[in-house]
Design an enzyme around this catalytic site. Structure first.
Site, PDB file in Angstrom:
ATOM      1  N   LYS A 156       0.843  -1.185   0.000  1.00  0.00           N
ATOM      2  CA  LYS A 156       0.000   0.000   0.000  1.00  0.00           C
ATOM      3  C   LYS A 156       0.885   1.244   0.000  1.00  0.00           C
ATOM      4  O   LYS A 156       2.043   1.119   0.406  1.00  0.00           O
ATOM      5  CB  LYS A 156      -0.957  -0.014   1.193  1.00  0.00           C
ATOM      6  CG  LYS A 156      -0.332   0.408   2.534  1.00  0.00           C
ATOM      7  CD  LYS A 156      -1.374   0.647   3.569  1.00  0.00           C
ATOM      8  CE  LYS A 156      -1.613   2.094   3.855  1.00  0.00           C
ATOM      9  NZ  LYS A 156      -0.532   2.796   4.566  1.00  0.00           N
ATOM     10  N   LYS A 190      -3.683  -9.237  10.389  1.00  0.00           N
ATOM     11  CA  LYS A 190      -3.679  -9.276  11.856  1.00  0.00           C
ATOM     12  C   LYS A 190      -4.675 -10.322  12.330  1.00  0.00           C
ATOM     13  O   LYS A 190      -5.824 -10.346  11.898  1.00  0.00           O
ATOM     14  CB  LYS A 190      -4.043  -7.900  12.441  1.00  0.00           C
ATOM     15  CG  LYS A 190      -2.955  -6.849  12.246  1.00  0.00           C
ATOM     16  CD  LYS A 190      -3.368  -5.530  12.885  1.00  0.00           C
ATOM     17  CE  LYS A 190      -2.451  -4.397  12.487  1.00  0.00           C
ATOM     18  NZ  LYS A 190      -1.254  -4.241  13.290  1.00  0.00           N
ATOM     19  N   GLU A 224      -2.501   6.227  17.302  1.00  0.00           N
ATOM     20  CA  GLU A 224      -1.080   5.906  17.453  1.00  0.00           C
ATOM     21  C   GLU A 224      -0.461   6.931  18.391  1.00  0.00           C
ATOM     22  O   GLU A 224      -0.810   8.118  18.327  1.00  0.00           O
ATOM     23  CB  GLU A 224      -0.377   5.964  16.104  1.00  0.00           C
ATOM     24  CG  GLU A 224      -0.815   4.858  15.178  1.00  0.00           C
ATOM     25  CD  GLU A 224      -0.061   4.916  13.866  1.00  0.00           C
ATOM     26  OE1 GLU A 224       0.991   4.288  13.761  1.00  0.00           O
ATOM     27  OE2 GLU A 224      -0.536   5.611  12.956  1.00  0.00           O
ATOM     28  N   ASP A 243      -3.491   7.353   4.309  1.00  0.00           N
ATOM     29  CA  ASP A 243      -2.554   6.436   4.950  1.00  0.00           C
ATOM     30  C   ASP A 243      -3.262   5.381   5.805  1.00  0.00           C
ATOM     31  O   ASP A 243      -2.832   4.232   5.859  1.00  0.00           O
ATOM     32  CB  ASP A 243      -1.600   7.265   5.831  1.00  0.00           C
ATOM     33  CG  ASP A 243      -0.488   6.439   6.435  1.00  0.00           C
ATOM     34  OD1 ASP A 243       0.194   5.724   5.679  1.00  0.00           O
ATOM     35  OD2 ASP A 243      -0.297   6.494   7.670  1.00  0.00           O
ATOM     36  N   HIS A 248      -6.655   0.768   5.913  1.00  0.00           N
ATOM     37  CA  HIS A 248      -6.847  -0.131   7.058  1.00  0.00           C
ATOM     38  C   HIS A 248      -8.242  -0.034   7.690  1.00  0.00           C
ATOM     39  O   HIS A 248      -8.873  -1.035   7.993  1.00  0.00           O
ATOM     40  CB  HIS A 248      -5.817   0.165   8.148  1.00  0.00           C
ATOM     41  CG  HIS A 248      -4.399   0.139   7.653  1.00  0.00           C
ATOM     42  ND1 HIS A 248      -3.967  -0.754   6.714  1.00  0.00           N
ATOM     43  CD2 HIS A 248      -3.318   0.885   7.976  1.00  0.00           C
ATOM     44  CE1 HIS A 248      -2.677  -0.556   6.479  1.00  0.00           C
ATOM     45  NE2 HIS A 248      -2.268   0.435   7.224  1.00  0.00           N
ATOM     46  N   LYS A 348      -2.263  10.434  14.586  1.00  0.00           N
ATOM     47  CA  LYS A 348      -0.895  10.286  15.093  1.00  0.00           C
ATOM     48  C   LYS A 348      -0.780  11.125  16.360  1.00  0.00           C
ATOM     49  O   LYS A 348      -1.500  12.121  16.525  1.00  0.00           O
ATOM     50  CB  LYS A 348       0.109  10.829  14.079  1.00  0.00           C
ATOM     51  CG  LYS A 348       0.083  10.130  12.728  1.00  0.00           C
ATOM     52  CD  LYS A 348       1.005   8.943  12.698  1.00  0.00           C
ATOM     53  CE  LYS A 348       1.090   8.320  11.334  1.00  0.00           C
ATOM     54  NZ  LYS A 348       1.491   6.914  11.369  1.00  0.00           N
TER      55      LYS A 348
HETATM   56  C1  BG6 Z   1       0.918   1.873   7.947  1.00  0.00           C
HETATM   57  C2  BG6 Z   1       0.893   3.377   7.899  1.00  0.00           C
HETATM   58  O1  BG6 Z   1       0.263   1.330   6.852  1.00  0.00           O
HETATM   59  O2  BG6 Z   1       0.276   1.444   9.144  1.00  0.00           O
HETATM   60  C3  BG6 Z   1       1.580   3.965   9.103  1.00  0.00           C
HETATM   61  O3  BG6 Z   1       1.555   3.808   6.717  1.00  0.00           O
HETATM   62  C4  BG6 Z   1       0.979   3.418  10.372  1.00  0.00           C
HETATM   63  O4  BG6 Z   1       1.513   5.381   9.108  1.00  0.00           O
HETATM   64  C5  BG6 Z   1       0.906   1.893  10.326  1.00  0.00           C
HETATM   65  O5  BG6 Z   1       1.796   3.826  11.450  1.00  0.00           O
HETATM   66  C6  BG6 Z   1       0.111   1.355  11.495  1.00  0.00           C
HETATM   67  O6  BG6 Z   1       0.211  -0.041  11.508  1.00  0.00           O
HETATM   68  P1  BG6 Z   1       0.106  -0.835  12.872  1.00  0.00           P
HETATM   69  O7  BG6 Z   1       0.197  -2.265  12.467  1.00  0.00           O
HETATM   70  O8  BG6 Z   1       1.247  -0.384  13.728  1.00  0.00           O
HETATM   71  O9  BG6 Z   1      -1.215  -0.455  13.456  1.00  0.00           O
END
Ligand code: BG6
Length: 509
Positions: A156, A190, A224, A243, A248, A348
């Site tokens: 991605k 996951k 995050e 992103d 996701h 973030k």
């Molecule tokens: C990525 C994004 O696809 O997923 C990032 O580009 C993000 O910005 C990350 O931090 C989060 O993934 P996870 O598995 O840590 O939740």
């Protein structure tokens, strides 16, 4: 019973484009190593890393060994054996001729696999190279394999908007068939995301209440507690909407909202996911103003440490209007979900790292227990990470006189099943590609449908300067105005805590 034992895939070489990059070191190589450790790789197997930097095989091996040992500190011996499977080839991805040499190099891997082998190309480069790499692979004849399979995994983001995603699909389809293309979204790898399907479809008790008759609203949060790290150049051209949300979080929504497929066949599952995406109500420009909130973190102090603002980050424009936070309210126009609002948010530099999906059930039609009017709704929380598990929250009588209702939790934590190896997302997905199972990968039509939904938001943000981007201090839950999205008296976003059963602004994070 050894639950880690899986069918061994057929022999193969994985060719990683972008092998000097962060993703290869942090995720791909450790995932392949874990498959090696669990003895889930084929007998004949090799990795060929490729990037423009000049490394010898030995230099590449030692870098990757270091990357593996960062994650698996006590696996030095096995990392040594694993490193012998790694090879490196430096090339300029835009140079057509280099692909003929690449083809010879792959075949010369001889002892490990060589000719007669299956190939997986893994595109882990910057997205702007996906088209030219695909075309050049085709020109060198590397898209067909008369003695086995050739598959291509594409990282991605798949496209930048609807138009570029359609174009990338079209270009890739001139070289590879849809069956050969594995578009990755690591969230689908996951374990806890897949558990959404099992929870819903392996249990008779949830299905009858999983619809507009009983559900008041659905909430999905992915927070995050880190900023953009060293990814300013990428992130400033992307933002939270592209992103995280378009990819996701919409994936997670499709699993929460889809109809039961008739079988677990990859197309049956993906057809149902597609229908959800196609039923998302398109937002008008006015809806975007009201139903989508964007934010950007500003400098703050988190637990005594200074954190700089987004616009001060390396690689970020000092006047940037790229969002590091996005929250949206939307509807799925179908029989199951008609009228039920979905709220999703991601950001973030929020107070903690947490991803969860919550079904909020409607209150009882007539509430008898007057002393406890403030009791929250029944909730079913699916915690994707951390403290992976599920919780059902409901009211019970508080012991003593009267009828005071107290919220209690019934919970399950993955960590309680300690003897089971829970595969990392990339480990699962790379294995699935090796065995040809595309259920957890994105089909072209689904990628386009997701972009179609976010397109009006992208447009409105680009065209309407009146749509604000709100600052929020790093370390907080995002702009306050996002609270207004959640309608109704006494309804707020959940404030998840470290422990999955807890919530509240002041809990342990
Ligand atoms: C990525 C994004 O696809 O997923 C990032 O580009 C993000 O910005 C990350 O931090 C989060 O993934 P996870 O598995 O840590 O939740």
């Amino acid at each position: 019973m050894d639950t880690n034992k899986m069918t061994k895939p057929d022999n193969c070489v994985i060719i990683i484009f972008g092998a000097s990059g962060d993703l290869t070191k942090r995720k791909l190589i450790p995932a392949i190593f874990e498959l090696f450790k669990q003895d889930n790789l084929p007998e004949k197997f090799a990795v060929l890393g490729t990037a423009s930097s000049e490394f010898t095989d030995d230099e590449f091996r030692s870098q990757m060994k270091e990357a593996v040992l960062k994650v698996f500190q006590d696996s030095a011996d096995i990392a040594e054996k694993f490193a012998a499977k790694l090879n490196y080839y430096a090339m300029d991805f835009k140079n057509e001729q280099a692909y003929n040499d690449l083809a010879s190099r792959i075949k010369s891997l001889g002892g490990t696999c060589g000719s007669g082998c299956n190939y997986i190309f893994y595109l882990a480069t910057v997205p702007s190279l996906f088209e030219s790499i695909s075309i050049n692979l085709g020109k060198a004849g590397l898209n067909v394999n008369t003695s086995g399979f050739t598959r291509i995994i594409v990282e991605k983001p798949f496209g930048y908007d609807l138009e570029s995603a359609i174009k990338l699909n079209n270009v890739m389809h001139t070289v590879f068939t849809e069956e050969q293309i594995y578009r990755i979204d690591h969230y689908l790898g996951k374990e806890t995301v897949q558990n959404v399907l099992v929870t819903r479809f392996a249990n008779g008790i949830f299905e009858p209440v999983w619809n507009r008759n009983y559900v008041h609203h659905v909430e999905v949060t992915s927070a995050e507690n880190i900023g953009i790290e060293n990814r300013g150049a990428y992130y400033d051209g992307s933002g939270a909407l592209r992103d995280m949300l378009q990819s996701h979080l919409l994936r997670l929504v499709t699993l929460m909202a889809m109809e039961p497929p008739s079988s677990f066949d990859s197309d049956a599952v993906r057809n149902e996911q597609l229908k959800v995406l196609q039923s998302l109500r398109q937002l008008t420009p006015e809806d975007v103003e009201k139903q989508v909130i964007r934010g950007q973190y500003i400098a703050s102090s988190i637990r005594g440490s200074f954190v700089k603002g987004y616009r001060e980050e390396k690689g970020v424009d000092t006047n940037s209007r790229t969002e590091t936070y996005a929250a949206i309210k939307f509807y799925i126009d179908n029989w199951r979900w008609g009228g039920v609002p979905f709220y999703i948010r991601t950001g973030k530099h929020m107070p903690t790292r947490v991803t969860e999906a919550v079904i909020h059930f409607k209150k009882t039609p007539h509430f008898l227990f007057k002393e406890s009017r403030d009791i929250s709704d029944n909730q079913f929380i699916m915690r994707i990470q951390p403290d992976e598990g599920v919780v059902l929250k409901f009211g019970m009588k508080e012991p003593g006189k009267g009828f005071k209702v107290h919220n209690v939790n019934m919970d399950f934590h993955y960590k309680d099943i300690s003897n089971i190896h829970i595969p990392e997302a990339y480990e699962r997905l790379i294995y699935d590609c090796m065995v040809g199972d595309s259920t957890l990968f994105l089909r072209a039509d689904a990628v386009e449908a997701a972009w179609r939904f976010v397109e009006p938001i992208q447009k409105a943000w680009a065209e309407n300067e009146n749509i604000k981007i709100y600052g929020y201090p790093a370390g907080t839950w995002g702009p306050d105005v996002a609270d207004n999205l959640i309608e109704g008296e006494k309804r707020t976003w959940r404030y998840p805590c470290k422990n999955l059963a807890d919530d509240g602004i002041y809990c342990e994070l």
